[in-house]
Write a protein that holds these residues in place. Structure first.
Motif, PDB file in Angstrom:
ATOM      1  N   MET A   1       0.851  -1.161   0.000  1.00 41.74           N
ATOM      2  CA  MET A   1       0.000   0.000   0.000  1.00 41.74           C
ATOM      3  C   MET A   1       0.900   1.228   0.000  1.00 41.74           C
ATOM      4  N   GLY A   2       0.657   2.109  -0.957  1.00 42.52           N
ATOM      5  CA  GLY A   2       1.405   3.356  -1.006  1.00 42.52           C
ATOM      6  C   GLY A   2       0.923   4.307   0.080  1.00 42.52           C
ATOM      7  N   THR A   3       1.840   5.136   0.571  1.00 36.20           N
ATOM      8  CA  THR A   3       1.485   6.102   1.604  1.00 36.20           C
ATOM      9  C   THR A   3       1.877   7.495   1.122  1.00 36.20           C
ATOM     10  N   TRP A   4       0.950   8.437   1.294  1.00 34.04           N
ATOM     11  CA  TRP A   4       1.148   9.817   0.853  1.00 34.04           C
ATOM     12  C   TRP A   4       0.824  10.772   1.984  1.00 34.04           C
ATOM     13  N   GLN A   5       1.642  11.824   2.118  1.00 33.86           N
ATOM     14  CA  GLN A   5       1.271  12.910   3.012  1.00 33.86           C
ATOM     15  C   GLN A   5       0.178  13.708   2.309  1.00 33.86           C
ATOM     16  N   LEU A   6      -0.724  14.281   3.073  1.00 36.56           N
ATOM     17  CA  LEU A   6      -1.864  14.990   2.498  1.00 36.56           C
ATOM     18  C   LEU A   6      -1.437  16.037   1.471  1.00 36.56           C
ATOM     19  N   GLN A   7      -0.443  16.853   1.796  1.00 36.48           N
ATOM     20  CA  GLN A   7      -0.014  17.901   0.871  1.00 36.48           C
ATOM     21  C   GLN A   7       0.452  17.321  -0.457  1.00 36.48           C
ATOM     22  N   GLU A   8       1.226  16.231  -0.392  1.00 35.52           N
ATOM     23  CA  GLU A   8       1.724  15.587  -1.608  1.00 35.52           C
ATOM     24  C   GLU A   8       0.572  14.950  -2.386  1.00 35.52           C
ATOM     25  N   ALA A   9      -0.364  14.331  -1.679  1.00 33.67           N
ATOM     26  CA  ALA A   9      -1.510  13.696  -2.342  1.00 33.67           C
ATOM     27  C   ALA A   9      -2.360  14.736  -3.072  1.00 33.67           C
ATOM     28  N   LYS A  10      -2.531  15.903  -2.453  1.00 29.65           N
ATOM     29  CA  LYS A  10      -3.309  16.961  -3.106  1.00 29.65           C
ATOM     30  C   LYS A  10      -2.596  17.463  -4.354  1.00 29.65           C
ATOM     31  N   ALA A  11      -1.293  17.635  -4.269  1.00 30.72           N
ATOM     32  CA  ALA A  11      -0.520  18.142  -5.403  1.00 30.72           C
ATOM     33  C   ALA A  11      -0.432  17.128  -6.540  1.00 30.72           C
ATOM     34  N   ARG A  12      -0.476  15.844  -6.204  1.00 29.54           N
ATOM     35  CA  ARG A  12      -0.313  14.787  -7.219  1.00 29.54           C
ATOM     36  C   ARG A  12      -1.534  13.860  -7.234  1.00 29.54           C
ATOM     37  N   PHE A  13      -2.702  14.463  -7.115  1.00 31.50           N
ATOM     38  CA  PHE A  13      -3.943  13.697  -6.995  1.00 31.50           C
ATOM     39  C   PHE A  13      -4.142  12.709  -8.140  1.00 31.50           C
ATOM     40  N   SER A  14      -3.864  13.130  -9.374  1.00 32.37           N
ATOM     41  CA  SER A  14      -4.025  12.236 -10.531  1.00 32.37           C
ATOM     42  C   SER A  14      -3.167  10.983 -10.373  1.00 32.37           C
ATOM     43  N   GLU A  15      -1.946  11.158  -9.884  1.00 29.84           N
ATOM     44  CA  GLU A  15      -1.064  10.007  -9.704  1.00 29.84           C
ATOM     45  C   GLU A  15      -1.575   9.090  -8.597  1.00 29.84           C
ATOM     46  N   VAL A  16      -2.110   9.676  -7.524  1.00 31.89           N
ATOM     47  CA  VAL A  16      -2.677   8.867  -6.441  1.00 31.89           C
ATOM     48  C   VAL A  16      -3.801   7.992  -6.997  1.00 31.89           C
ATOM     49  N   ILE A  17      -4.671   8.582  -7.808  1.00 33.00           N
ATOM     50  CA  ILE A  17      -5.794   7.839  -8.407  1.00 33.00           C
ATOM     51  C   ILE A  17      -5.278   6.728  -9.321  1.00 33.00           C
ATOM     52  N   LYS A  18      -4.315   7.043 -10.164  1.00 28.28           N
ATOM     53  CA  LYS A  18      -3.771   6.038 -11.090  1.00 28.28           C
ATOM     54  C   LYS A  18      -3.130   4.882 -10.337  1.00 28.28           C
ATOM     55  N   ARG A  19      -2.391   5.202  -9.274  1.00 30.17           N
ATOM     56  CA  ARG A  19      -1.749   4.134  -8.493  1.00 30.17           C
ATOM     57  C   ARG A  19      -2.777   3.287  -7.748  1.00 30.17           C
ATOM     58  N   ALA A  20      -3.839   3.909  -7.292  1.00 28.52           N
ATOM     59  CA  ALA A  20      -4.892   3.133  -6.616  1.00 28.52           C
ATOM     60  C   ALA A  20      -5.487   2.117  -7.578  1.00 28.52           C
ATOM     61  N   ALA A  21      -5.675   2.524  -8.833  1.00 26.05           N
ATOM     62  CA  ALA A  21      -6.235   1.619  -9.840  1.00 26.05           C
ATOM     63  C   ALA A  21      -5.237   0.536 -10.241  1.00 26.05           C
ATOM     64  N   LYS A  22      -3.960   0.894 -10.287  1.00 31.56           N
ATOM     65  CA  LYS A  22      -2.947  -0.025 -10.793  1.00 31.56           C
ATOM     66  C   LYS A  22      -2.309  -0.882  -9.695  1.00 31.56           C
ATOM     67  N   GLU A  23      -1.982  -0.262  -8.559  1.00 34.32           N
ATOM     68  CA  GLU A  23      -1.196  -0.941  -7.524  1.00 34.32           C
ATOM     69  C   GLU A  23      -2.003  -1.336  -6.289  1.00 34.32           C
ATOM     70  N   GLY A  24      -3.167  -0.716  -6.108  1.00 36.16           N
ATOM     71  CA  GLY A  24      -3.969  -1.026  -4.934  1.00 36.16           C
ATOM     72  C   GLY A  24      -4.179   0.199  -4.068  1.00 36.16           C
ATOM     73  N   PRO A  25      -4.775   0.017  -2.908  1.00 36.38           N
ATOM     74  CA  PRO A  25      -5.127   1.136  -2.037  1.00 36.38           C
ATOM     75  C   PRO A  25      -3.933   2.042  -1.724  1.00 36.38           C
ATOM     76  N   GLN A  26      -4.225   3.344  -1.616  1.00 39.98           N
ATOM     77  CA  GLN A  26      -3.226   4.354  -1.296  1.00 39.98           C
ATOM     78  C   GLN A  26      -3.631   5.055  -0.004  1.00 39.98           C
ATOM     79  N   ARG A  27      -2.757   5.029   0.998  1.00 47.70           N
ATOM     80  CA  ARG A  27      -3.055   5.627   2.306  1.00 47.70           C
ATOM     81  C   ARG A  27      -2.646   7.100   2.289  1.00 47.70           C
ATOM     82  N   ILE A  28      -3.501   7.943   2.841  1.00 50.03           N
ATOM     83  CA  ILE A  28      -3.226   9.368   2.991  1.00 50.03           C
ATOM     84  C   ILE A  28      -3.042   9.642   4.482  1.00 50.03           C
TER      85      ILE A  28
END
Length: 83
Positions: A1-28
Motif C-alpha cells: 500500500m502506497g502512503t502519501w502525506q496529504l499535501q503531496e496527495a493533493k498536489a499529485r492527486f491524478s497520480e494517487v488515483i492512477k496508483r490506486a487503480a494499478k497498484e492497490g489502495p493508497q493511504r493518505i
C-alpha cells in the motif's frame, strides 16, 4: 500500500488515483497519522458487496437433508504407557 502525506496527495492527486487503480489502495496521512485510503472503483464495489450470512450458506449446502450420525462413541479412552 502506497502512503502519501496529504499535501503531496493533493498536489499529485491524478497520480494517487492512477496508483490506486494499478497498484492497490493508497493511504493518505495527516501529520503522520493515517487519515484516509483511496481505492479503485473495482475495489470499492468488491468491499461494498453484501456477503451472504452463514446460515444462508448452510441452508444452500448440498448436504441439507443428509442424516449424519452425530452420537459420540461411549467407549472409555484407551490407556497409554508413558514410560
Amino acid at each position: 500500500m502506497g502512503t502519501w502525506q496529504l499535501q503531496e496527495a493533493k498536489a499529485r492527486f491524478s497520480e494517487v488515483i492512477k496508483r490506486a487503480a494499478k497498484e492497490g489502495p493508497q493511504r493518505i496521512t495527516v501529520r503522520g497519522q493515517p487519515a484516509a485510503v483511496v481505492v479503485s472503483e473495482d475495489e470499492f464495489k468488491r468491499l461494498g458487496r453484501r456477503r451472504p450470512r452463514f446460515i444462508d450458506l448452510m441452508r444452500r449446502s448440498p448436504l441439507v437433508g443428509v442424516n449424519l450420525d452425530l452420537e459420540r462413541e461411549q467407549t472409555p479412552a484407551r490407556k497409554i504407557d508413558l514410560e
